[in-house]
Design a protein around this motif. Structure first.
Motif, mmCIF file in Angstrom:
data_model
loop_
_atom_site.group_PDB
_atom_site.id
_atom_site.type_symbol
_atom_site.label_atom_id
_atom_site.label_comp_id
_atom_site.label_asym_id
_atom_site.label_seq_id
_atom_site.Cartn_x
_atom_site.Cartn_y
_atom_site.Cartn_z
ATOM 1 N N THR A 281 0.805 -1.217 0.000
ATOM 2 C CA THR A 281 0.000 0.000 0.000
ATOM 3 C C THR A 281 0.838 1.267 0.000
ATOM 4 O O THR A 281 0.442 2.263 -0.608
ATOM 5 N N PHE B 94 -5.437 -8.309 -10.105
ATOM 6 C CA PHE B 94 -5.077 -7.240 -9.178
ATOM 7 C C PHE B 94 -4.696 -5.986 -9.940
ATOM 8 O O PHE B 94 -3.997 -6.063 -10.950
ATOM 9 N N GLN B 95 -5.145 -4.847 -9.422
ATOM 10 C CA GLN B 95 -4.793 -3.545 -9.980
ATOM 11 C C GLN B 95 -4.484 -2.589 -8.846
ATOM 12 O O GLN B 95 -5.054 -2.709 -7.759
ATOM 13 N N THR B 96 -3.595 -1.641 -9.118
ATOM 14 C CA THR B 96 -3.239 -0.641 -8.120
ATOM 15 C C THR B 96 -3.773 0.714 -8.539
ATOM 16 O O THR B 96 -4.066 0.947 -9.715
ATOM 17 N N THR B 97 -3.860 1.626 -7.578
ATOM 18 C CA THR B 97 -4.358 2.963 -7.886
ATOM 19 C C THR B 97 -3.237 3.938 -8.211
ATOM 20 O O THR B 97 -3.489 5.005 -8.721
ATOM 21 N N ALA C 287 -4.118 1.927 -3.075
ATOM 22 C CA ALA C 287 -5.150 0.906 -2.888
ATOM 23 C C ALA C 287 -4.953 -0.214 -3.908
ATOM 24 O O ALA C 287 -4.533 0.031 -5.041
ATOM 25 N N GLN D 190 -6.871 -3.378 -5.793
ATOM 26 C CA GLN D 190 -8.198 -3.915 -6.093
ATOM 27 C C GLN D 190 -8.051 -5.202 -6.889
ATOM 28 O O GLN D 190 -7.068 -5.387 -7.600
ATOM 29 N N TRP D 191 -9.040 -6.063 -6.774
ATOM 30 C CA TRP D 191 -9.060 -7.282 -7.565
ATOM 31 C C TRP D 191 -10.424 -7.430 -8.202
ATOM 32 O O TRP D 191 -11.455 -7.163 -7.581
ATOM 33 N N ASN D 192 -10.439 -7.844 -9.475
ATOM 34 C CA ASN D 192 -11.678 -8.293 -10.094
ATOM 35 C C ASN D 192 -11.362 -9.478 -10.988
ATOM 36 O O ASN D 192 -10.215 -9.669 -11.408
#
Length: 72
Positions: A46, A60-63, A51, A53-55
């Motif tokens: 982090t 996984f993706q980062t902001t 942040a 995120q996963w979908n």
């Protein structure tokens, strides 16, 4: 695997064999970073990535944007 970013025992990594490691921390222990890299475990944290995120379509993706030199 989700953890504090502190040092991880190599035997633990052997036992659980994670594909991804997520540290909720502004920093990650340098030796642990090397262990994860050697095992080809994708590392997110982090403090570097923001942040996470996963979908199911994109994984996984980062902001925040990072460069290759920031990864290890």
């Amino acid at each position: 695997m989700l953890w504090s970013g502190k040092s991880l025992n190599e035997k633990l990594l052997e036992k659980i064999q994670p594909q991804v490691a997520i540290a909720i921390s502004p920093t990650v222990n340098q030796k642990t970073q090397q262990q994860l890299q050697q095992r080809q475990i994708k590392l997110y944290w982090t403090g570097r990535d923001g942040a996470i995120q996963w979908n199911r379509d994109r994984g996984f993706q980062t902001t925040l944007e990072t460069s290759e030199s920031d990864l290890f």
